[in-house]
Design an enzyme around this catalytic site. Structure first.
Site, short mmCIF file in Angstrom:
data_model
loop_
_atom_site.label_atom_id
_atom_site.label_comp_id
_atom_site.label_asym_id
_atom_site.label_seq_id
_atom_site.Cartn_x
_atom_site.Cartn_y
_atom_site.Cartn_z
N ILE A 30 0.99 -1.41 -0.05
CA ILE A 30 0.29 -0.05 -0.19
C ILE A 30 1.27 1.19 -0.14
CG2 ILE A 30 -1.59 0.86 1.38
CD1 ILE A 30 -2.97 -1.21 2.23
N PRO A 31 0.86 1.97 -1.08
CA PRO A 31 2.32 2.79 -1.61
C PRO A 31 2.48 4.14 -0.77
CG PRO A 31 1.19 2.66 -3.19
CD PRO A 31 0.45 1.00 -2.15
N CYS A 32 2.01 4.10 0.43
CA CYS A 32 1.88 5.45 1.19
C CYS A 32 3.05 6.68 1.05
CB CYS A 32 2.03 5.21 2.96
SG CYS A 32 2.75 4.28 3.82
N HIS A 33 4.39 5.93 1.09
CA HIS A 33 5.40 6.95 0.31
C HIS A 33 5.28 7.43 -0.73
CE1 HIS A 33 5.78 2.90 -2.25
NE2 HIS A 33 6.39 3.31 -3.31
N ARG A 34 4.29 6.97 -1.91
CA ARG A 34 4.27 7.91 -2.99
C ARG A 34 2.93 9.47 -2.18
NH1 ARG A 34 1.63 2.55 -6.92
NH2 ARG A 34 3.62 1.85 -6.71
#
Length: 346
Positions: A316-320
């Site tokens: 779940i790409p919270c880094h984006r």
């Protein structure tokens, strides 16, 4: 952990020759004894294949190694204060302990002074050091893949009770009391950006986090309490799936994860995470963008909070998600990793 063969061979030669110029450059973890040492440790040198090399003491602690009693890598009298020596020894006397204000008072130690001295010497506060030691114990058998009972006597205790305490306080049950509990399994995954822990059942992945993430211990406890589960070492199909997919992701051959996920959160948090999954690889969104896409344009602070509560890193790409002004913003795995991930995806 340092994986480059050239560096490992260089560090091993420095270890054998006790080269003092390598002090602070690396620490060596010895798999046969479970301790980590300074390069100039006077103890008998281990075989190369039994050595693991780490750039920081924190990495060695989280990898389940304890400080060597001969070279005292964290409390050498010529390098650190008496206060630091005292506190390191206190942790080793009770490594599963969670330190609170009254514990410092009992030792006549000023908590802020301890924090400052540890931060200056080791790049982490005393509480972070104690946590790393505690988590290292809990992760020891997960990392090795061995049965709990087989690692009790190798954990640094005279009896198995201390190991059970360290493990059960985080993972939720004494190893002998698992029969009546729902069981989740946990595995240690080595990745290009450092080790991660994966937790799942036979159908879904519940948690994927970097081992050194701040707050990981509480995340794991919250997970097993809300699911009313015990967590034991092992592999499941979703864990094996995510391990394979992470390898492909870091090789640059995968941009979309297919491993089934269990989302443990409020309806709003789940709606935020579902929006994150829809952000294409190589692109970013702001917290405000996510809030607008949810039809709640003023809820960007709530979006940021939900973003931080994500327990499935990378997948779940919270880094984006970045700030509206283009700055990176926060990231539980550290801003260096966030920058690397965004660069990698572009």
């Amino acid at each position: 952990m340092i994986r480059d063969d050239e560096h490992k061979q260089e560090y091993y030669r420095a270890l054998v020759d006790k080269k003092s110029e390598y002090e602070g450059v690396f620490y060596v973890g010895v798999k046969t004894t479970g301790v980590f040492c300074r390069p100039t440790c006077p103890a008998r040198k281990p075989k190369y294949e039994n050595c693991e090399f780490y750039a920081t003491s924190k990495e060695a602690l989280l990898a389940s190694f304890r400080p060597c009693q001969r070279c005292r890598p964290l409390s050498h009298p010529n390098q650190v204060s008496e206060l630091v020596t005292q506190l390191v020894e206190a942790v080793e006397n009770n490594p599963e302990k969670r330190w609170k204000e009254q514990d410092f008072k009992a030792l006549s130690v000023d908590e802020s002074t301890a924090r400052r001295q540890f931060k200056k010497r080791f790049g982490m506060t005393f509480v972070e050091y104690a946590r790393a030691r505690r988590m290292g114990l809990a992760l020891k058998n997960i990392r090795s893949g061995e049965k709990i009972i087989d690692t009790q006597l190798a954990s640094g205790y005279d009896s198995s009770s201390g190991f059970r305490d360290a493990f059960s306080r985080i993972m939720g049950a004494s190893p002998t009391l698992l029969e009546d509990s729902k069981v989740l399994k946990a595995a240690w995954l080595d990745t290009r950006l450092g080790p991660m822990i994966a937790i799942g059942d036979e159908s879904k992945l519940y948690l994927l986090e970097f081992v050194d993430r701040r707050g990981l211990e509480l995340e794991v406890e919250r997970l097993r309490k809300r699911t009313k589960s015990a967590i034991i070492p092992g592999l499941t199909e979703p864990i094996q799936s995510i391990e394979k997919e992470l390898t492909q992701y870091f090789e640059g051959t995968l941009t979309e994860f297919k491993t089934p996920l269990f989302l443990m959160g409020s309806p709003f948090q789940k709606s935020v995470w579902e929006q994150l999954i829809q952000i294409p690889s190589g692109e970013t969104r702001s917290y405000a963008d996510i809030a607008i896409s949810l039809g709640k344009p003023t809820a960007y602070r709530a979006v940021a909070k939900a973003n931080g509560a994500n327990q499935l890193a990378i997948v779940i790409p919270c880094h984006r998600v970045i700030n509206s002004n283009g700055e990176l913003g926060g990231y539980g795995g550290g801003l260096t990793r966030k920058k690397w991930l965004l660069s990698h995806e572009k």
